[in-house]
Motif scaffolding. Structure first.
Motif, PDB file in Angstrom:
ATOM      1  N   GLU A 154       7.202  48.427 -50.295  1.00  0.00           N
ATOM      2  CA  GLU A 154       6.440  47.303 -50.856  1.00  0.00           C
ATOM      3  C   GLU A 154       5.559  47.781 -52.016  1.00  0.00           C
ATOM      4  O   GLU A 154       5.513  47.146 -53.071  1.00  0.00           O
ATOM      5  CB  GLU A 154       5.568  46.739 -49.741  1.00  0.00           C
ATOM      6  CG  GLU A 154       5.003  45.364 -50.019  1.00  0.00           C
ATOM      7  CD  GLU A 154       4.124  44.930 -48.850  1.00  0.00           C
ATOM      8  OE1 GLU A 154       4.597  44.964 -47.698  1.00  0.00           O
ATOM      9  OE2 GLU A 154       2.953  44.601 -49.119  1.00  0.00           O
ATOM     10  N   ASN A 155       4.908  48.917 -51.817  1.00  0.00           N
ATOM     11  CA  ASN A 155       3.980  49.421 -52.841  1.00  0.00           C
ATOM     12  C   ASN A 155       4.699  49.895 -54.107  1.00  0.00           C
ATOM     13  O   ASN A 155       4.245  49.626 -55.213  1.00  0.00           O
ATOM     14  CB  ASN A 155       3.127  50.552 -52.274  1.00  0.00           C
ATOM     15  CG  ASN A 155       1.930  50.020 -51.520  1.00  0.00           C
ATOM     16  OD1 ASN A 155       0.991  49.520 -52.133  1.00  0.00           O
ATOM     17  ND2 ASN A 155       1.989  50.092 -50.207  1.00  0.00           N
ATOM     18  N   ALA A 163       5.009  56.164 -55.956  1.00  0.00           N
ATOM     19  CA  ALA A 163       6.035  57.043 -55.371  1.00  0.00           C
ATOM     20  C   ALA A 163       5.561  58.489 -55.382  1.00  0.00           C
ATOM     21  O   ALA A 163       5.898  59.270 -54.476  1.00  0.00           O
ATOM     22  CB  ALA A 163       7.338  56.912 -56.154  1.00  0.00           C
ATOM     23  N   ILE A 164       4.772  58.848 -56.395  1.00  0.00           N
ATOM     24  CA  ILE A 164       4.276  60.233 -56.517  1.00  0.00           C
ATOM     25  C   ILE A 164       3.367  60.554 -55.318  1.00  0.00           C
ATOM     26  O   ILE A 164       3.483  61.612 -54.702  1.00  0.00           O
ATOM     27  CB  ILE A 164       3.522  60.414 -57.858  1.00  0.00           C
ATOM     28  CG1 ILE A 164       4.454  60.086 -59.025  1.00  0.00           C
ATOM     29  CG2 ILE A 164       2.938  61.817 -57.980  1.00  0.00           C
ATOM     30  CD1 ILE A 164       3.755  59.874 -60.357  1.00  0.00           C
ATOM     31  N   ASP A 202      -3.768  53.385 -45.715  1.00  0.00           N
ATOM     32  CA  ASP A 202      -3.992  51.939 -45.732  1.00  0.00           C
ATOM     33  C   ASP A 202      -4.492  51.480 -47.092  1.00  0.00           C
ATOM     34  O   ASP A 202      -4.247  50.359 -47.504  1.00  0.00           O
ATOM     35  CB  ASP A 202      -5.012  51.536 -44.661  1.00  0.00           C
ATOM     36  CG  ASP A 202      -4.456  51.818 -43.277  1.00  0.00           C
ATOM     37  OD1 ASP A 202      -3.219  51.778 -43.144  1.00  0.00           O
ATOM     38  OD2 ASP A 202      -5.241  52.089 -42.361  1.00  0.00           O
ATOM     39  N   GLY A 203      -5.161  52.389 -47.797  1.00  0.00           N
ATOM     40  CA  GLY A 203      -5.667  52.063 -49.126  1.00  0.00           C
ATOM     41  C   GLY A 203      -4.566  51.753 -50.109  1.00  0.00           C
ATOM     42  O   GLY A 203      -4.783  51.114 -51.126  1.00  0.00           O
ATOM     43  N   ALA A 204      -3.358  52.207 -49.797  1.00  0.00           N
ATOM     44  CA  ALA A 204      -2.235  51.979 -50.714  1.00  0.00           C
ATOM     45  C   ALA A 204      -1.562  50.641 -50.465  1.00  0.00           C
ATOM     46  O   ALA A 204      -0.752  50.201 -51.248  1.00  0.00           O
ATOM     47  CB  ALA A 204      -1.214  53.086 -50.544  1.00  0.00           C
ATOM     48  N   HIS A 205      -1.896  49.978 -49.362  1.00  0.00           N
ATOM     49  CA  HIS A 205      -1.210  48.730 -49.018  1.00  0.00           C
ATOM     50  C   HIS A 205      -1.481  47.634 -50.042  1.00  0.00           C
ATOM     51  O   HIS A 205      -2.545  47.569 -50.579  1.00  0.00           O
ATOM     52  CB  HIS A 205      -1.658  48.235 -47.645  1.00  0.00           C
ATOM     53  CG  HIS A 205      -1.001  49.028 -46.557  1.00  0.00           C
ATOM     54  ND1 HIS A 205      -0.131  48.494 -45.668  1.00  0.00           N
ATOM     55  CD2 HIS A 205      -1.086  50.341 -46.239  1.00  0.00           C
ATOM     56  CE1 HIS A 205       0.264  49.435 -44.817  1.00  0.00           C
ATOM     57  NE2 HIS A 205      -0.300  50.568 -45.162  1.00  0.00           N
TER      58      HIS A 205
END
Lengths: 205, 219
Positions: A154-155, A163-164, A202-205
């Protein structure tokens, strides 16, 4: 994964070989065959798109290549992440058929192309670190967690540069979720950590 | 004119004539139409088969040295022209269907290679001069040597194919002919993937030399 041999004449380092299209294509094809054998998924590969992936990756790779020898090992992880970002953006592989009765909660069947790209980048990353820097990569259990893969897919659809950070996560390293497309040398990373808190996944969601 | 240049011309002419006659041929009875098609096919395949001279790994290595300016005698130039001609044919019949129909004259190419200046600074500088000479000398085109004007797209297509072959010959050699064929394809894919950079580099010999050095390093 059995990566292609490097030039034996001068015992070229793997990270040098990986900067050559012939090695990159051979290594990717090997990974594709091994992933097909392991999963029973079938893929089609667009070789022209793969060459375009390499050319775009090389440009991004050279743009931030560090001068200091101290940063070279860290740059291996970053360069592998750049490759994953480019593969996800350019999509050189298409799923032809998925294994019959496949368990979709397994990352290999949840996102077969993504799984192939991640496995390739992780394998090259691990091989370069081991052969050229004598550093062992210990992949994270998140590699097999479907919840992480939901978040990953999703991200990266919204921001491919994440992706990195995700590749670092899968490789068992500390991901840089804030502006992951910028390589931070040891010193810069240290300064940045004073200003930015370290977010969790979770910060990446 | 050597036989290979003649066969190359005949095969190409058969291609073009067959395509041009296709609408009219539809009016012929099926039997006659089939025979006509078989005749063209025969000329085409015979011509192309004779054009495809097999080359050895040693010849490819020698061609590489000519491109780098390390061998400049007439025999080496002729070998290099044969190797470039074979690679040209290989690229123009790529299975992806992106074929070009421009002809390459080995005779003109050999003459141009033999006249390249000696003592150029680096292999890439020498290769850049070679590319310029070949393109300016009219060894490749609809009818090599006749300087028939080409469109911008056709010129770009010819330049990119020649750059791919040059990048291939500048790079490190492989252990088998199959691998060499594969490497020509990869060189073409790399040049196409960097098409804008490649065409931009064609503006000057210094930029062209830098492009060739970088691309062959990373092939």
């Amino acid at each position: 994964m059995s990566l292609p041999l490097t030039r034996s004449a001068d015992q070229e380092l793997v990270h040098k070989s990986a900067q050559r299209l012939r090695w990159f294509v051979r290594a990717f094809e090997t990974q594709l065959e091994e992933t097909e054998a392991e999963t029973n998924n079938r893929f089609t590969l667009d070789r022209a798109a793969l060459a375009a992936v390499f050319a775009e990756w090389l440009r991004a790779f050279e743009a931030q290549k560090p001068v200091s020898a101290d940063d070279k090992q860290a740059y291996v992880g970053f360069a592998a992440g750049l490759m994953l970002r480019t593969l996800i953006t350019r999509k050189p592989v298409t799923l032809q058929s998925c294994a019959e009765g496949a368990d979709r909660s397994n990352p290999a069947y949840f996102w077969p192309e993504g799984y192939l790209y991640v496995t390739y980048c992780l394998n090259v990353r691990g091989t370069v670190l081991k052969n050229d820097f004598h550093h062992e990569q210990h992949n994270s259990p998140t590699m097999d967690e479907i919840r992480t893969w939901w978040s990953f897919r999703e991200n990266v659809e919204q921001d491919p540069s994440l992706a990195i950070a995700f590749l670092d996560l899968f490789a068992g390293d500390e991901p840089e979720w804030t502006m992951p497309e910028l390589f931070r040398s040891g010193k810069l990373s240290e300064i940045a950590s004073r200003f930015y808190p370290t977010p969790t996944i979770d910060g990446a969601h | 004119m050597p036989l290979r240049d003649m066969f190359r011309g005949a095969a190409s002419l058969a291609d073009g004539t067959h395509q041009a006659l296709e609408p009219a041929a539809r009016m012929l009875p099926k039997l006659l139409r089939d025979e006509l098609s078989t005749a063209f096919q025969s000329i085409r395949s015979t011509g192309k088969r004779l054009v495809m001279t097999p080359v050895s790994l040693e010849q490819i290595a020698l061609a590489g040295r000519v491109v780098q300016g390390l061998a400049q005698d007439p025999a080496a130039a002729a070998t290099c022209a044969t190797v470039i001609g074979r690679a040209w044919h290989h690229l123009s019949h790529a299975p992806d269907g992106k074929t070009h129909h421009h002809l390459l004259s080995e005779t003109l190419l050999t003459a141009q290679l033999a006249q390249l200046p000696k003592g150029v600074a680096t292999p890439a500088d020498h290769a850049a001069q070679l590319v310029r000479r070949v393109l300016d000398g009219g060894a490749i085109g609809a009818a090599p040597g006749l300087f028939i004007p080409l469109g911008a797209e056709e010129k770009a297509e010819i330049s990119l194919s020649l750059l791919a072959i040059t990048v291939w010959l500048l790079s490190e050699r492989c252990d088998s002919l199959d691998e060499e064929d594969r490497l020509v394809d990869l060189a073409a894919a790399l040049v196409l993937a960097t098409r804008d950079d490649a065409l931009e580099a064609m503006r000057g010999e210094t930029t062209l030399s830098a492009y060739l050095a970088r691309a062959s390093d990373h092939l």
